[in-house]
Design a protein around this motif. Structure first.
Motif, short mmCIF file in Angstrom:
data_model
loop_
_atom_site.label_atom_id
_atom_site.label_comp_id
_atom_site.label_asym_id
_atom_site.label_seq_id
_atom_site.Cartn_x
_atom_site.Cartn_y
_atom_site.Cartn_z
N ALA A 110 3.02 -1.00 4.18
CA ALA A 110 2.53 0.46 4.10
C ALA A 110 3.82 1.37 3.70
O ALA A 110 4.67 1.00 4.51
CB ALA A 110 1.79 0.83 5.34
N LEU A 160 0.82 -7.57 4.51
CA LEU A 160 0.60 -5.99 4.04
C LEU A 160 1.76 -5.33 4.40
O LEU A 160 2.42 -5.41 5.38
CB LEU A 160 -0.70 -5.42 4.95
CG LEU A 160 -2.09 -5.92 4.87
CD1 LEU A 160 -3.23 -5.39 5.81
CD2 LEU A 160 -2.55 -5.95 3.32
N ALA A 202 -3.75 0.14 6.01
CA ALA A 202 -3.38 -1.13 6.12
C ALA A 202 -4.25 -1.68 7.40
O ALA A 202 -4.49 -2.73 7.81
CB ALA A 202 -1.80 -1.13 6.20
N ILE A 212 0.80 -1.09 0.01
CA ILE A 212 0.03 -0.01 -0.14
C ILE A 212 0.91 1.33 0.06
O ILE A 212 1.40 1.55 1.00
CB ILE A 212 -0.96 0.03 1.20
CG1 ILE A 212 -1.62 -1.44 1.47
CG2 ILE A 212 -1.88 1.36 1.23
CD1 ILE A 212 -2.59 -1.48 2.72
#
Length: 341
Positions: free
Chosen positions: A310, A308, A295, A266
């Motif tokens: 970020a 995930l 996230a 992300i």
């Protein structure tokens, strides 16, 4: 008695040739040792820098080299001893010949001096004993040289065996690298297929939205869809879109095998205008905070945190370098990219 002395002089004449032959043999042995050392040196250079699988073989070769150097030092000592004995033998032969000449002269001219002849014969006997001792030491040196040649042969055999093991190890390493490359290529193909399926689902979910675009292998959400101006908290109006994204990620987690390492990255981006918000000193902090907020919300919907990533890029990777309102709007965005972990 004259015939015996003549026979001893004739036998003594063989020594120079024997010494020359022995010296040639020593030179050949030294050359073979030098050639073996050169071979060991180049072999050491060839196998230097290999990975840890060859470290044990290199250690064995180093031990063999050290043993060979020790044997070479022993050979040098033997050569020195042989040179000393050769010099002693030559002196004894010279003294023997001188005494024989003196004895012959005394016997021809002075037949009445038996005591002098007896003394000379005693000296001659001592010289002959010294020559016999030198011959015994030379024979011992020959035996030691033969043993040294046997040890050198054993070292060469050990070195050949080590080279064979080294070649086998290199073959195994090359085969392992080939299989690893094939496995990695297969993992990349699998991840590419799952990425294509994931993007296909997102296209269906977000179909018809003008504020969501596809750029290469990334889905791009305009920041206005998810956040208010200058803020990093997710806008409640955007939660349905993030819920749909979370459902797609959860379905992806069940489909991708656990041995494939993947993450959803992300990325937060802003425009180039300085931020005038006391909470965020720069666009960099704002972009990072927005990526982290997305996230965190996905984690609340059940997405695994270890899937995930970020990241905040601030204003440093714009889609449109122009300084217009439309360019600023395009550059304010959140990007989603499925990639390798």
């Amino acid at each position: 008695m004259p015939a015996a002395r003549a026979r001893r002089r004739q036998e003594a004449n063989y020594w120079p040739g024997f010494v020359d032959a022995l010296s040639s043999l020593l030179l050949v042995i030294i050359f073979m040792l030098s050639l073996f050392m050169l071979t060991q040196f180049f072999l050491g250079q060839e196998i230097q820098g290999r990975d840890t699988a060859l470290a044990r073989l290199n250690s064995q070769i180093a031990e063999l080299t050290e043993l060979l150097q020790l044997e070479r030092a022993n050979s040098d000592d033997l050569n020195a001893q042989l040179a000393t004995l050769t010099a002693t033998l030559a002196g004894a032969q010279s003294e023997n010949e001188a005494l024989s000449d003196r004895l012959a002269g005394i016997g021809a001219g002075l037949g009445d001096r038996d005591d002098t002849i007896a003394a000379l014969e005693s000296d001659l006997l001592q010289a002959e004993q010294l020559s016999d001792e030198a011959n015994a030491q030379v024979a011992l040196l020959n035996q030691q040289l033969a043993a040294l040649r046997s040890q050198i042969g054993a070292l060469e055999a050990a070195l050949e065996a080590s080279e064979a093991r080294d070649a086998e190890s290199r073959t195994q390493i090359a085969d392992l690298g080939r299989r690893l490359n094939l496995a990695l290529a297969q993992r990349v193909q699998d991840l590419t297929r799952y990425r294509s399926d994931f993007f296909g689902r997102l296209r269906e979910i977000l179909e018809g939205r003008a504020d969501v675009t596809v750029v290469g292998d990334r889905f791009v959400f305009q920041s206005e869809v998810l956040f208010d101006a200058g803020q990093a908290e997710v806008n409640p109006a955007a939660l349905p879109q993030l819920d749909s994204l979370a459902d797609a990620i959860l379905q992806l987690e069940t489909e991708i095998p656990p041995d494939i390492n993947w993450v959803l990255r992300i990325d937060g981006h802003t425009d180039s205008r300085p931020i005038s918000n006391a909470r965020f000193p720069s666009n960099w902090e704002l972009s990072a905070a927005r990526a982290i907020s997305v996230a965190q919300y996905l984690v609340t919907q059940g997405v695994s945190p270890n899937r995930l990533v970020a990241a905040g890029f601030g204003e440093f990777t714009p889609l449109d370098p122009a300084e217009t309102d439309e360019a600023y709007r395009r550059n304010r965005r959140i990007e989603f990219k499925l990639t390798e972990g």
